[in-house]
Scaffold this motif. Sequence first.
Motif, PDB file in Angstrom:
ATOM      1  N   GLY A 164       0.825  -1.211   0.000  1.00 32.77           N
ATOM      2  CA  GLY A 164       0.000   0.000   0.000  1.00 32.77           C
ATOM      3  C   GLY A 164       0.852   1.250   0.000  1.00 32.77           C
ATOM      4  N   GLY A 165       0.736   2.048  -1.047  1.00 34.25           N
ATOM      5  CA  GLY A 165       1.529   3.271  -1.114  1.00 34.25           C
ATOM      6  C   GLY A 165       1.174   4.094  -2.338  1.00 34.25           C
ATOM      7  N   PHE A 166       1.823   5.269  -2.436  1.00 30.64           N
ATOM      8  CA  PHE A 166       1.492   6.221  -3.497  1.00 30.64           C
ATOM      9  C   PHE A 166       2.691   6.610  -4.335  1.00 30.64           C
ATOM     10  N   SER A 186      -7.388  -0.313  -5.966  1.00 32.79           N
ATOM     11  CA  SER A 186      -6.886  -0.371  -7.344  1.00 32.79           C
ATOM     12  C   SER A 186      -5.794   0.655  -7.615  1.00 32.79           C
ATOM     13  N   VAL A 187      -5.763   1.760  -6.868  1.00 26.64           N
ATOM     14  CA  VAL A 187      -4.742   2.790  -7.106  1.00 26.64           C
ATOM     15  C   VAL A 187      -3.690   2.870  -5.998  1.00 26.64           C
ATOM     16  N   PRO A 247       6.559   2.987   2.244  1.00 24.51           N
ATOM     17  CA  PRO A 247       5.158   2.904   1.814  1.00 24.51           C
ATOM     18  C   PRO A 247       4.237   3.294   2.968  1.00 24.51           C
ATOM     19  N   VAL A 248       3.219   4.068   2.679  1.00 25.78           N
ATOM     20  CA  VAL A 248       2.340   4.557   3.732  1.00 25.78           C
ATOM     21  C   VAL A 248       1.607   3.418   4.423  1.00 25.78           C
ATOM     22  N   GLY A 249       1.459   2.266   3.736  1.00 24.81           N
ATOM     23  CA  GLY A 249       0.804   1.113   4.356  1.00 24.81           C
ATOM     24  C   GLY A 249       1.521   0.640   5.606  1.00 24.81           C
ATOM     25  N   ILE A 250       2.860   0.734   5.616  1.00 25.64           N
ATOM     26  CA  ILE A 250       3.629   0.345   6.802  1.00 25.64           C
ATOM     27  C   ILE A 250       3.323   1.295   7.948  1.00 25.64           C
TER      28      ILE A 250
END
Length: 335
Positions: free
Chosen positions: A190-192, A258-259, A314-317
């Motif tokens: 999860g990240g941008f 999806s993004v 990654p922002v998910g972390i």
Amino acid sequence: MKDIHNKDMERASSKQKIFILAGLLILLIISVGVALAQGAVYISPQEIQGALTGNTGANSQIIMNIRLPRTILTVLVGINLATAGAILQAVMKNPLADPHIIGISSGAGIAGIFIMIVLPQFSFLITPAAFVGAMLAALCIYILAWKNGIKPLRIILAGVAVSSFIGAGISALLILYSDRVNGALMWMVGGFAARSWIHVQLILPYTVFGVFFVLLFTRHLNVLLLGDEIARGLGMNVEKTRIILTAAAALLAASAVSVAGLLGFVGLIVPHTARLIIGSDYRFMLPASVLLGGSVVTLSDTVARCAFAPIELPVGIFMAILGVPFFLFLLRREL
């Protein structure tokens, strides 16, 4: 006199909640400003304003082509995940419901990964495929958890089971197509990173339609909180309403996945925080979740981007570091 007094109290309370919503809107604007300013190169507010108004300064390309699309995307993803979490908590009568925790995001994830690594030529189908995967996961969880009604613990256990099963499927795909997993691995966290205007265009219609649609159902969400029997007594078709709202939550979660990949805990943390700030009335709680969701993901992405610069987490972390203790606290309190 008592009725007049109660109405006055209700008006006062509504005014206070409107002020809270205004404060959350200001927080969102500040979050966007911080995200645009901070990074490998600090950009002043004057330069940001100049870039947004069409001036071609030294850093205008950084703003318009890198930071602005990424920031808009973090806002939209935060809105989608927070709204999906708020819906699921009412529909499933479970304060621990979250698209990631109960497996809906995993359903979207396996569909997206399948398209990404098996059928990359059909990448434009990732969002609809993720929606189908999310709906199938939600349906499985609902069927497994149903036994003379829905109970919070059953939802969690069914979600863990479905999520584990889907996780095994994702692992199998990554092993079978090990030569194509680079992009998929980052997507799972999860990240941008490397997101652009294309991704904004992809998610924006789902956010606008989904949030507007759900705001029309705030009264239904309030009634669902009263229990199935009372809802039926008030003339609501409970199962039909649940299916419609679960589909809306799945669509919002799938478009975010999806993004941004499998970004977890936003749908858990944000609705609970909004509920503490503004109360349980979905007429106010849902808009508060929308505004707070955009702020939380935007600020979290900014911290993940800048805390260990030049390395970008990654922002998910970062969200997992925040979300896991919050989830355990809620689990201990509810059980």
